[in-house]
Design an enzyme around this catalytic site. Structure first.
Site, mmCIF file in Angstrom:
data_model
loop_
_atom_site.group_PDB
_atom_site.id
_atom_site.type_symbol
_atom_site.label_atom_id
_atom_site.label_comp_id
_atom_site.label_asym_id
_atom_site.label_seq_id
_atom_site.Cartn_x
_atom_site.Cartn_y
_atom_site.Cartn_z
ATOM 1 N N ASN A 42 0.912 -1.292 0.103
ATOM 2 C CA ASN A 42 -0.200 -0.013 0.054
ATOM 3 C C ASN A 42 0.879 1.179 -0.043
ATOM 4 O O ASN A 42 0.629 2.094 -0.837
ATOM 5 C CB ASN A 42 -1.124 0.234 1.308
ATOM 6 C CG ASN A 42 -1.926 -1.144 1.320
ATOM 7 O OD1 ASN A 42 -2.230 -1.759 0.145
ATOM 8 N ND2 ASN A 42 -2.544 -1.405 2.533
ATOM 9 N N GLU A 139 5.353 -5.949 8.995
ATOM 10 C CA GLU A 139 4.560 -7.115 8.970
ATOM 11 C C GLU A 139 5.500 -8.444 8.163
ATOM 12 O O GLU A 139 4.960 -9.277 8.065
ATOM 13 C CB GLU A 139 3.348 -6.849 7.806
ATOM 14 C CG GLU A 139 1.985 -6.208 8.541
ATOM 15 C CD GLU A 139 0.983 -5.965 7.486
ATOM 16 O OE1 GLU A 139 -0.207 -5.781 8.177
ATOM 17 O OE2 GLU A 139 1.270 -5.846 6.482
ATOM 18 N N GLY A 251 -3.239 5.054 7.291
ATOM 19 C CA GLY A 251 -1.955 5.130 7.591
ATOM 20 C C GLY A 251 -1.044 4.958 6.596
ATOM 21 O O GLY A 251 0.009 5.468 6.607
ATOM 22 N N ASP A 252 -1.383 3.952 5.523
ATOM 23 C CA ASP A 252 -0.318 3.622 4.598
ATOM 24 C C ASP A 252 -0.530 4.747 3.493
ATOM 25 O O ASP A 252 0.562 5.255 3.057
ATOM 26 C CB ASP A 252 -0.789 2.290 3.906
ATOM 27 C CG ASP A 252 -0.769 1.299 4.822
ATOM 28 O OD1 ASP A 252 0.086 1.267 5.678
ATOM 29 O OD2 ASP A 252 -1.257 0.219 4.529
ATOM 30 N N ALA A 282 -7.930 9.291 2.185
ATOM 31 C CA ALA A 282 -8.167 7.856 2.268
ATOM 32 C C ALA A 282 -9.335 7.427 3.093
ATOM 33 O O ALA A 282 -10.079 6.411 2.750
ATOM 34 C CB ALA A 282 -6.818 7.062 2.704
HETATM 35 O O1 RIB Z 1 -2.371 -0.903 6.925
HETATM 36 C C1 RIB Z 1 -3.630 -1.553 6.325
HETATM 37 C C2 RIB Z 1 -3.091 -2.994 5.750
HETATM 38 O O2 RIB Z 1 -3.031 -3.656 6.899
HETATM 39 C C3 RIB Z 1 -4.091 -3.570 5.151
HETATM 40 O O3 RIB Z 1 -4.115 -3.501 3.635
HETATM 41 C C4 RIB Z 1 -3.931 -5.045 5.576
HETATM 42 O O4 RIB Z 1 -3.797 -5.780 4.399
HETATM 43 C C5 RIB Z 1 -2.907 -5.158 6.421
HETATM 44 O O5 RIB Z 1 -1.782 -5.505 6.061
#
Ligand code: RIB
Length: 301
Positions: A42, A139, A251-252, A282
């Site tokens: 993202n 992540e 956030g992204d 967003a």
């Molecule tokens: O930050 C949002 C993202 O967190 C989502 O797109 C989801 O896939 C998780 O990874």
């Protein structure tokens, strides 16, 4: 202006419901959608849409979700030539629950992301070196997170850590971070504090800045953000929002826009205000990828 991103890709399975189920309860939802997600991807798409030449490192499985990812990066102009495609692992999946307020709760099953190694990051060194900013999120396992920050520091590229989902960092990671962008919960976890404790935002930002030595941008959702740079605290006002629909990609969008603005040489307070505008855009649109703004959309606001 160039941005390199090291982080996750995952398929997002989003369910909307009037409220969250309690333990043992089955609830009827009000909507379902499936689309590309993962914080790293993202952020890479967000940076590319805002005009940065963007390269991305992650790992996906050799499955249908992984194919969707490759198609997304191609259509968004993100260089994914170093992405690891693992034959024997599933692409990450994120289960996303969105409430009527737009608030979200997410569970991530990392799958192929667990296979991403520091050696993969070293294979991405040329892209990090060519970039003005390297963005890293969490992540993926900690060793490639730390390696991406280390490579960024070695080659003189500004390092931006989005510590989501938060975990305590090893001591050697802190001096490698130029800018860190936690929300309040993530800031508490990074500091080894109880995320439910009532600690004021000024104290969290200042403590984190002392720990990191770099700049801290504490994100406060609808309240904007708090910048702590060189010991000075600067509130960053929230950009106006008409109606919050879905906060999943906010956030992204913020992180990708921040990276672009920093890469363009904006001072941090101005970069944070630009990022807040992207985050505010967003939250007004359902799902993640459709919600990431283009430059024209932000400048038209
Ligand atoms: O930050 C949002 C993202 O967190 C989502 O797109 C989801 O896939 C998780 O990874």
């Amino acid at each position: 202006m160039k941005v390199a991103v090291v982080g996750s890709y995952g398929a997002g399975l989003t369910v909307k419901s009037a409220r969250q189920p309690v333990a043992g309860e089955t609830l009827l939802g009000t909507g379902f959608s499936q689309g590309p997600g993962g914080k790293g991807s993202n952020q890479a798409v967000a940076a590319a849409r805002l005009g940065a030449e963007t390269s991305f490192l992650t790992a996906v499985g050799a499955d249908a979700f992984g194919q969707d990812a490759l198609a997304l990066w191609q259509s968004e102009g993100v260089d994914a030539s170093k992405v690891v495609v693992a034959a024997d692992a599933q692409t990450m999946v994120a289960l996303i629950m969105v409430e009527p307020s737009g608030e979200n709760r997410i569970i991530v099953v990392p799958g192929a992301l667990n296979l991403l190694t520091p050696a993969d990051v070293r294979g991405f060194r040329a892209e990090i070196a060519a970039a003005d900013v390297v963005v890293v999120s969490m992540e993926i396992p900690l060793p490639p997170v730390v390696e991406a920050l280390r490579v960024g520091r070695e080659v003189g590229t500004t390092t931006l850590l989005n510590p989501a989902p938060a975990a305590e960092l090893p001591d050697q990671a802190w001096p490698l971070i130029d800018i860190v962008t936690p929300n309040r919960t993530e800031a508490a976890i990074l500091l080894g504090k109880d995320p439910d404790a009532a600690i004021d935002s000024e104290q969290l930002a200042a403590e984190l800045a002392r720990r990191s030595g770099g700049a801290v941008l504490l994100t406060l959702g609808g309240q904007g953000a708090l910048l702590c740079e060189g010991g000075v605290l600067t509130p960053i006002p929230a950009a106006p929002v008409e109606k919050v629909v879905d906060t999943t990609g906010a956030g992204d969008a913020f992180t990708g826009a921040l990276a672009v603005a920093v890469a363009e040489g904006m001072p941090l307070a101005a970069a944070a205000a630009f990022a807040a505008k992207a985050g505010a855009h967003a939250v007004t649109i359902d799902e993640v990828i459709p919600a990431l703004p283009t430059r024209a959309q932000l400048e038209g606001n």
